[in-house]
Design an enzyme around this catalytic site. Sequence first.
Site, PDB file in Angstrom:
ATOM      1  N   ARG A 276       0.841  -1.197   0.000  1.00 59.51           N
ATOM      2  CA  ARG A 276       0.000   0.000   0.000  1.00 59.51           C
ATOM      3  C   ARG A 276       0.876   1.246   0.000  1.00 59.51           C
ATOM      4  O   ARG A 276       1.664   1.464   0.920  1.00 59.51           O
ATOM      5  CB  ARG A 276      -0.948   0.002   1.205  1.00 59.51           C
ATOM      6  CG  ARG A 276      -1.903  -1.189   1.149  1.00 59.51           C
ATOM      7  CD  ARG A 276      -2.964  -1.169   2.211  1.00 59.51           C
ATOM      8  NE  ARG A 276      -3.747  -2.400   2.159  1.00 59.51           N
ATOM      9  CZ  ARG A 276      -4.729  -2.700   2.996  1.00 59.51           C
ATOM     10  NH1 ARG A 276      -5.044  -1.859   3.961  1.00 59.51           N
ATOM     11  NH2 ARG A 276      -5.389  -3.835   2.877  1.00 59.51           N
ATOM     12  N   ARG A 291       1.831   0.690  10.719  1.00 59.70           N
ATOM     13  CA  ARG A 291       1.482   1.104   9.348  1.00 59.70           C
ATOM     14  C   ARG A 291       2.700   0.963   8.453  1.00 59.70           C
ATOM     15  O   ARG A 291       3.649   1.726   8.563  1.00 59.70           O
ATOM     16  CB  ARG A 291       0.967   2.546   9.335  1.00 59.70           C
ATOM     17  CG  ARG A 291      -0.352   2.715  10.063  1.00 59.70           C
ATOM     18  CD  ARG A 291      -0.917   4.110   9.914  1.00 59.70           C
ATOM     19  NE  ARG A 291      -2.097   4.271  10.733  1.00 59.70           N
ATOM     20  CZ  ARG A 291      -3.339   3.961  10.346  1.00 59.70           C
ATOM     21  NH1 ARG A 291      -3.546   3.478   9.143  1.00 59.70           N
ATOM     22  NH2 ARG A 291      -4.363   4.128  11.166  1.00 59.70           N
ATOM     23  N   GLU A 363      -6.775  -1.688  15.567  1.00 60.77           N
ATOM     24  CA  GLU A 363      -7.362  -2.579  14.564  1.00 60.77           C
ATOM     25  C   GLU A 363      -6.379  -3.665  14.149  1.00 60.77           C
ATOM     26  O   GLU A 363      -5.215  -3.397  13.868  1.00 60.77           O
ATOM     27  CB  GLU A 363      -7.773  -1.769  13.326  1.00 60.77           C
ATOM     28  CG  GLU A 363      -8.366  -2.624  12.218  1.00 60.77           C
ATOM     29  CD  GLU A 363      -8.392  -1.920  10.869  1.00 60.77           C
ATOM     30  OE1 GLU A 363      -8.415  -2.626   9.843  1.00 60.77           O
ATOM     31  OE2 GLU A 363      -8.349  -0.676  10.840  1.00 60.77           O
ATOM     32  N   SER A 366     -10.505  -6.407   9.788  1.00 57.79           N
ATOM     33  CA  SER A 366     -11.719  -5.731   9.338  1.00 57.79           C
ATOM     34  C   SER A 366     -12.497  -6.721   8.488  1.00 57.79           C
ATOM     35  O   SER A 366     -11.943  -7.285   7.532  1.00 57.79           O
ATOM     36  CB  SER A 366     -11.347  -4.486   8.516  1.00 57.79           C
ATOM     37  OG  SER A 366     -12.473  -3.691   8.260  1.00 57.79           O
ATOM     38  N   ARG A 404       0.622  -7.106  12.633  1.00 56.76           N
ATOM     39  CA  ARG A 404      -0.006  -6.526  13.824  1.00 56.76           C
ATOM     40  C   ARG A 404      -0.214  -7.586  14.907  1.00 56.76           C
ATOM     41  O   ARG A 404      -0.175  -7.280  16.093  1.00 56.76           O
ATOM     42  CB  ARG A 404      -1.327  -5.849  13.454  1.00 56.76           C
ATOM     43  CG  ARG A 404      -1.116  -4.595  12.615  1.00 56.76           C
ATOM     44  CD  ARG A 404      -2.350  -3.735  12.547  1.00 56.76           C
ATOM     45  NE  ARG A 404      -2.108  -2.524  11.769  1.00 56.76           N
ATOM     46  CZ  ARG A 404      -2.922  -1.483  11.713  1.00 56.76           C
ATOM     47  NH1 ARG A 404      -4.053  -1.484  12.399  1.00 56.76           N
ATOM     48  NH2 ARG A 404      -2.612  -0.421  10.986  1.00 56.76           N
TER      49      ARG A 404
END
Length: 438
Positions: A276, A291, A363, A366, A404
């Site tokens: 990303r 991130r 988070e 999702s 994560r």
Amino acid sequence: MLDILLLRKDLPAAIARLETRKSPQPFLDVAAFQTLEAERKAIQTRTEELQAQRNQLSKQIGALMGKGDKDAAEAAKAQVAALKGELDGSAARLEQIQTELHAMLAAVPNLPHESVPVGADESANVEVRRWGEPRSFDFPVRDHVDLGAPLGLDFDLGARLAGARFTVMKGPVARLHRALAQFMLDVQTQQHGYTECYVPYIVNADALRGTGQLPKFEGDLFAAQKGGQDAEPVPDHAQLYLIPTSEVPLTNLVQGEVLPEGELPLRFTAHTPCFRSEAGSHGRDTRGMIRQHQFDKVEMVQIAHPEHSYEALEEMTGHAEAVLQKLGLPYRVMLLSSGDMGFGAAKTYDLEVWLPAQNTYREISSVSNCEAFQARRMQTRFKNAQGKNELVHTLNGSGLAVGRTLVAVLENYQNQDGSITVPEALRPYLGGQAALSV
């Protein structure tokens, strides 16, 4: 992509639902849409009139020829030829209008499900449940950056090789990362019925359009340049991109298919890297692995019957929760508000894991039901009991984000001497090792 019939049937109601995402809604140029729709209706009405005239004239020609009135028949043929020219022009313009309408709809997000809380951002998200109690420490808590460095977590080397927000893992921490991914795959395939897949890490533009990343989010993607810097520009249809998530190739496995109803639901999973370009808000989470431009994820995808997709959403959320529970990591489940959901989602649950060093939940998964939004783009259908083709519903979710989860294990299982207790569920994947230490 939204069903255009929803806009044609009740445009104000559709706009009102879009404005629960953002008000005023910036996604659809309503005036331009209405202008194109008015022209489309006028052309279709005129086309029907012209076709009726042509059919009537064609019948007259046969009758006139039968009577031997060749002059009148030729005159009627000339009228038919003139009508054909206007019909061809109308067909060309109608095709152009449909292309413009399609481009408009490609920029419009999915409509929120009626059960989604209305709100502008994450502050309106609703906590659904919690699991586990955060651990109390009798020594100063260290974050994953400090804990991971002696175990082979190297951010400086990642930056030297590729730039900011890239990481190198070596030795014990690399082994732990691999063990987590293998553990997650085994849980999803052996206990939850997903089919493991190996998929390309580079996909074409059609695949990204199918799942909704293109055209709106091209800036978030890494485009794959072919032929070096001096190569000719790549045409759009041939452009390739690194996958932002394996949701893209997994969901597109059924692109253009008409599936037997009895095969639903299909369940796919894969462990892949994700790439990303825009990895979150500028200036936020610049320290550590939260991130990254490149990270690993075990993805879950279901291709479901429309009548059962919301049952599948609850099921998939439970599949992600199971991984956290087996690892003994405290978490909470959040129902996202209309303003915090992703572009293609109709309803989304976020799983947020407890990170002691940040003293908060973050988070880690999702899980979303996209209903027919992606299926309409991909033209993926099933043959229903009446023998008619009907759009499937697609769902996707992380089961889980590997990096994560690594962060959460390091921080939640840290010891005062800097060693990391290995969760019992992971020990078989680490040769029975009970702790990681330098």
